[in-house]
Design an enzyme around this catalytic site. Structure first.
Site, mmCIF file in Angstrom:
data_model
loop_
_atom_site.group_PDB
_atom_site.id
_atom_site.type_symbol
_atom_site.label_atom_id
_atom_site.label_comp_id
_atom_site.label_asym_id
_atom_site.label_seq_id
_atom_site.Cartn_x
_atom_site.Cartn_y
_atom_site.Cartn_z
ATOM 1 N N LYS A 52 -9.953 -7.558 5.280
ATOM 2 C CA LYS A 52 -10.512 -6.352 4.644
ATOM 3 C C LYS A 52 -11.839 -6.681 3.944
ATOM 4 C CE LYS A 52 -5.945 -4.250 4.109
ATOM 5 N NZ LYS A 52 -4.840 -3.859 3.220
ATOM 6 N N GLN A 96 -2.638 -5.178 -2.620
ATOM 7 C CA GLN A 96 -1.946 -5.502 -1.378
ATOM 8 C C GLN A 96 -0.436 -5.569 -1.593
ATOM 9 O OE1 GLN A 96 -3.494 -5.547 1.529
ATOM 10 N NE2 GLN A 96 -1.707 -6.113 2.746
ATOM 11 N N ASP A 119 -6.084 3.459 -0.505
ATOM 12 C CA ASP A 119 -4.905 3.269 0.350
ATOM 13 C C ASP A 119 -4.175 4.594 0.576
ATOM 14 O OD1 ASP A 119 -4.354 0.744 1.432
ATOM 15 O OD2 ASP A 119 -3.706 -0.069 -0.506
HETATM 16 N N1 GUN Z 1 0.721 -3.924 3.133
HETATM 17 C C1 GUN Z 1 0.874 -3.578 4.427
HETATM 18 N N2 GUN Z 1 0.006 -2.591 4.762
HETATM 19 C C2 GUN Z 1 -0.710 -2.312 3.649
HETATM 20 C C3 GUN Z 1 -1.762 -1.393 3.370
HETATM 21 O O1 GUN Z 1 -2.212 -0.608 4.215
HETATM 22 N N3 GUN Z 1 -2.237 -1.421 2.093
HETATM 23 C C4 GUN Z 1 -1.744 -2.267 1.134
HETATM 24 N N4 GUN Z 1 -2.269 -2.190 -0.090
HETATM 25 N N5 GUN Z 1 -0.766 -3.121 1.363
HETATM 26 C C5 GUN Z 1 -0.253 -3.149 2.619
#
Ligand code: GUN
Length: 292
Positions: A52, A96, A119
């Site tokens: 990311k 995350q 998110d």
């Molecule tokens: N863990 C798995 N997918 C995601 C996501 O799209 N965002 C976040 N913050 N954690 C995740």
């Protein structure tokens, strides 16, 4: 059969975002800035967060990665979230998931400002999504919609079966596919671990979205001829045929199913790359706002 090339579409989207950032810069406007919080040393989470942050760099965003030990307290994490909420320099914030067991993820999600929640996990944003009010959409479901849109797959009146009811994928995609919009207007069946006779249901799907986390769970006897298959699963399994000693498998037995389907996403290179692009798109929108 058409393979839905998420890698290619994702690159196109990132190019569009980079152009939009250029335009913002030329107009003297703010450069989007994403902050990502990573707790602990979960290998998969580290890989995702690094991807990311790299993607931010590639499109010209600013990014800040904040890492904490596994034993950070919930209170200290909440304080950091609060600090970022008030930081005018930062436009978007993700924490995350999964978080360590001693931290309540819902409490953390609720603490993130809905205006910085790129998110799309905050209850206010989930509510807006359900009501079709423009807001940040969760990145993986938004990536699925974008793939469907860019391949001109018609969804109106179709039976969409979703396998898995996670808060990150299954639940939101079932809402999005049933909304009165395009893509959308499907009749949706949301299936999960307590569903009885799953195969009888998946066999009636025009569009089958699988987000279960069980490698090659869906086989050709479980789908209808000509179905569109969207595979969200990514499981790492050992392999003696690859240099690394492992390979990635989806929730769908790709080789078994591909000739029976009309459209199918590969793993890797299908939904996965779309997720990051949609997070970037949300971060862009945290600066430019939502159209309509
Ligand atoms: N863990 C798995 N997918 C995601 C996501 O799209 N965002 C976040 N913050 N954690 C995740």
């Amino acid at each position: 059969m058409t393979i839905l090339d998420g890698k290619k579409i994702s690159k196109e989207i990132q190019l569009e975002i980079a152009k939009a950032v250029n335009k913002l810069n030329l107009e003297g406007k703010k450069t989007p800035h994403l902050a990502a919080i990573l707790v602990g040393n979960n290998g998969a989470s580290q890989t995702y967060v690094n991807a990311k942050v790299t993607a931010c760099k590639n499109v010209g965003f600013k990014s800040t990665l904040i890492q904490f030990d596994n034993n950070i307290s919930e209170k200290d994490l909440l304080m950091k979230v609060d600090e970022i909420n008030r930081d005018k320099e930062i436009d978007g914030l993700i924490v995350q998931l999964p978080l360590p067991d001693h931290i309540n993820s819902i409490r953390i999600t609720e603490a993130i400002s809905p205006l910085k929640d790129v998110d799309g996990f905050h209850p206010i944003n989930i509510g807006k999504m359900a009501l079709n009010i423009p807001t940040f959409l969760p990145a993986t479901p938004a990536g699925i919609l974008e793939l469907i849109k860019r391949y001109n797959i018609s969804t109106s009146g179709k039976h969409c079966v979703v396998v898995g009811r996670s808060h990150i994928v299954g639940m939101p995609i079932s809402i999005l596919m049933s909304r009165n919009s395009n893509p959308g207007n499907c009749t949706v069946t949301l299936t999960h671990s307590r569903t009885v006779n799953l195969k009888n249901i998946t066999k009636t799907a025009d569009i089958l979205i699988v987000a279960l986390g069980k490698a090659e769970f869906i086989t050709s006897d479980m789908i209808k001829e000509g179905a569109c298959i969207i595979d969200v699963g990514i499981t790492r399994v050992s392999s003696k045929y690859t240099k690394s000693g492992w390979k990635l498998l989806g929730d769908v037995a790709f080789d078994d199913i591909k000739d029976k389907s009309s459209y199918i996403t590969p793993v890797p290179g299908g939904v996965g790359p779309m997720t990051i692009s949609m997070l970037l798109l949300n971060t862009l929108k945290s600066v430019t706002g939502f159209d309509s």
